[in-house]
Structures are given as structure tokens and as C-alpha cells.
Motif scaffolding. Sequence first.
Motif, PDB file in Angstrom:
ATOM      1  N   ALA A  47       9.012 -12.429  -3.372  1.00 52.44           N
ATOM      2  CA  ALA A  47       9.957 -11.709  -2.522  1.00 52.44           C
ATOM      3  C   ALA A  47      10.317 -10.365  -3.149  1.00 52.44           C
ATOM      4  O   ALA A  47      10.363  -9.337  -2.460  1.00 52.44           O
ATOM      5  N   GLU A  48      10.573 -10.354  -4.460  1.00 51.00           N
ATOM      6  CA  GLU A  48      10.903  -9.090  -5.129  1.00 51.00           C
ATOM      7  C   GLU A  48       9.685  -8.169  -5.194  1.00 51.00           C
ATOM      8  O   GLU A  48       9.803  -6.961  -4.985  1.00 51.00           O
ATOM      9  N   LEU A  49       8.522  -8.732  -5.457  1.00 50.62           N
ATOM     10  CA  LEU A  49       7.294  -7.922  -5.482  1.00 50.62           C
ATOM     11  C   LEU A  49       7.063  -7.274  -4.120  1.00 50.62           C
ATOM     12  O   LEU A  49       6.763  -6.078  -4.036  1.00 50.62           O
ATOM     13  N   ASP A  50       7.226  -8.039  -3.061  1.00 51.43           N
ATOM     14  CA  ASP A  50       7.064  -7.495  -1.709  1.00 51.43           C
ATOM     15  C   ASP A  50       8.088  -6.399  -1.431  1.00 51.43           C
ATOM     16  O   ASP A  50       7.774  -5.365  -0.840  1.00 51.43           O
ATOM     17  N   ARG A  51       9.336  -6.618  -1.866  1.00 48.34           N
ATOM     18  CA  ARG A  51      10.388  -5.622  -1.671  1.00 48.34           C
ATOM     19  C   ARG A  51      10.039  -4.328  -2.401  1.00 48.34           C
ATOM     20  O   ARG A  51      10.160  -3.232  -1.846  1.00 48.34           O
ATOM     21  N   GLN A  52       9.566  -4.453  -3.624  1.00 48.04           N
ATOM     22  CA  GLN A  52       9.180  -3.275  -4.402  1.00 48.04           C
ATOM     23  C   GLN A  52       7.991  -2.561  -3.753  1.00 48.04           C
ATOM     24  O   GLN A  52       7.974  -1.337  -3.655  1.00 48.04           O
ATOM     25  N   ARG A  53       6.994  -3.326  -3.336  1.00 48.42           N
ATOM     26  CA  ARG A  53       5.810  -2.746  -2.683  1.00 48.42           C
ATOM     27  C   ARG A  53       6.223  -1.952  -1.453  1.00 48.42           C
ATOM     28  O   ARG A  53       5.781  -0.820  -1.256  1.00 48.42           O
ATOM     29  N   PRO A  58       2.434   2.831   0.230  1.00 46.43           N
ATOM     30  CA  PRO A  58       1.088   2.273   0.244  1.00 46.43           C
ATOM     31  C   PRO A  58       0.182   2.713  -0.912  1.00 46.43           C
ATOM     32  O   PRO A  58      -0.782   2.020  -1.218  1.00 46.43           O
ATOM     33  N   ASP A  59       0.466   3.816  -1.555  1.00 46.13           N
ATOM     34  CA  ASP A  59      -0.394   4.312  -2.631  1.00 46.13           C
ATOM     35  C   ASP A  59       0.187   3.839  -3.961  1.00 46.13           C
ATOM     36  O   ASP A  59       0.992   4.532  -4.583  1.00 46.13           O
ATOM     37  N   LEU A  60      -0.219   2.651  -4.376  1.00 45.53           N
ATOM     38  CA  LEU A  60       0.453   1.923  -5.439  1.00 45.53           C
ATOM     39  C   LEU A  60      -0.546   1.359  -6.444  1.00 45.53           C
ATOM     40  O   LEU A  60      -1.619   0.893  -6.066  1.00 45.53           O
ATOM     41  N   ARG A  75      -0.143 -13.329  -6.029  1.00 49.88           N
ATOM     42  CA  ARG A  75       0.242 -12.690  -4.764  1.00 49.88           C
ATOM     43  C   ARG A  75      -0.932 -11.958  -4.118  1.00 49.88           C
ATOM     44  O   ARG A  75      -1.113 -11.997  -2.903  1.00 49.88           O
ATOM     45  N   LEU A  76      -1.738 -11.294  -4.928  1.00 49.23           N
ATOM     46  CA  LEU A  76      -2.880 -10.543  -4.388  1.00 49.23           C
ATOM     47  C   LEU A  76      -3.956 -11.470  -3.853  1.00 49.23           C
ATOM     48  O   LEU A  76      -4.747 -11.066  -3.002  1.00 49.23           O
ATOM     49  N   HIS A  81       0.563  -8.276   2.164  1.00 46.69           N
ATOM     50  CA  HIS A  81       0.616  -7.589   3.450  1.00 46.69           C
ATOM     51  C   HIS A  81       0.512  -6.082   3.213  1.00 46.69           C
ATOM     52  O   HIS A  81       1.033  -5.571   2.243  1.00 46.69           O
ATOM     53  N   GLY A  82      -0.156  -5.428   4.096  1.00 50.58           N
ATOM     54  CA  GLY A  82      -0.264  -3.982   4.002  1.00 50.58           C
ATOM     55  C   GLY A  82      -1.451  -3.550   3.165  1.00 50.58           C
ATOM     56  O   GLY A  82      -2.276  -4.373   2.746  1.00 50.58           O
ATOM     57  N   PRO A  83      -1.534  -2.258   2.898  1.00 47.11           N
ATOM     58  CA  PRO A  83      -2.656  -1.737   2.122  1.00 47.11           C
ATOM     59  C   PRO A  83      -2.692  -2.338   0.718  1.00 47.11           C
ATOM     60  O   PRO A  83      -1.648  -2.587   0.112  1.00 47.11           O
ATOM     61  N   LEU A  84      -3.886  -2.560   0.232  1.00 43.48           N
ATOM     62  CA  LEU A  84      -4.035  -3.074  -1.124  1.00 43.48           C
ATOM     63  C   LEU A  84      -3.648  -2.004  -2.131  1.00 43.48           C
ATOM     64  O   LEU A  84      -3.800  -0.807  -1.871  1.00 43.48           O
TER      65      LEU A  84
END
Length: 173
Positions: A47-53, A58-60, A75-76, A81-84
Motif C-alpha cells: 500500500a505504501e509502495l503504491d502510494r509512493q509510486r 511514471p518515470d521511476l 510487488r513487481l 499498476h501503471g507504467p513499469l
Amino acid sequence: MDFLFIHGAGGWLDDQPLAEELRTRLGVPVAMARYPEEDMSAAAWFAELDRQRDALGPDLAIIGHSFGASMALLRLGGGWHGPLPRGLVLLATPFWGSEGWQAEYALPAGYELPAGLPLYLHHCRDDDTVPVDHLDRLAALLPGAVVRRHETGGHQFAGQMAAVADDVGLLIS
């Protein structure tokens, strides 16, 4: 491009020097949120990883240490969800399910990262927290990973962050 550092279990304070050295060496901001150390469930960390992402965009690129590295891998492998991200640079990643390590965080059978996702695995041979044989198990499971074995540096990568920053830098170009 944004950089996200995921600290280890109970390591938000301990891992601050790692993130700071990356900031200094790369000359860019490196986000390091405090993950829920009171709730070590994969769901809470996801949940925190998703929030940070979502906050960073998207450019991460993701840099993870110890437990945080294993949560990024998990998670990966499913539920992203979203761009890798542009890639992962993981430090002292536990191989869960091996002798004495809780299987609840283990990568599932048939685990694969998304095709083409750059992965760098760093580990110090003198790590007394996560044994270096965990690196060998991960390398066997993830044959496309670039593996970096450091003779010294322990669990906190003392004197090895230049090599880590070099791999993070490869994700920029």
C-alpha cells in the motif's frame, strides 16, 4: 526521473545514510518514505509502495534494501499498476522461504519479473544479517539480473555505495 528508496525492516533510520549517499552521488532527489514498521505484512508495504509510486509519477527507478528490496520484487511480480519502473537496484535482498526465513514473503512458483525490466542485485559477502547465499538463490531464479558481489560492506554497504550509484545511474540514460 524520480528515485524511490525502500528501506529495510526497522531500518528507516539505519538506511538514511544509504539514501543520502545516493542523493549526493547522483545529484538528484531520492525519495525515502517511512514504511509501516509496526505492520510487516506485504499488504501494508505494498500500500505504501503504491502510494509512493503514484505520488512520484511514471518515470521511476526503485532502489530497495533488505526487506524493502524483497517487497519491491514481490510487488513487481504481480499487482503492479501503471507504467513499469525504469529498473530495480536491490541491496541485500532476502530469499524468503530458505532455511529459517519466513515463507509468507516468498516469491511464488514460476515467478517472473516483467520482460525487459532491468534488475541489479547487490550483496556483500560479509553481510551478517542476510547471508550471501540468498543472492545465489535469487540469481538462479532471476537469470536476467546483473549480479554484483562485494567482498566487504556488511549489511549497510559501507564503502560500496559508489558501485550502487553507478547502477542506478545506468537507469537514467
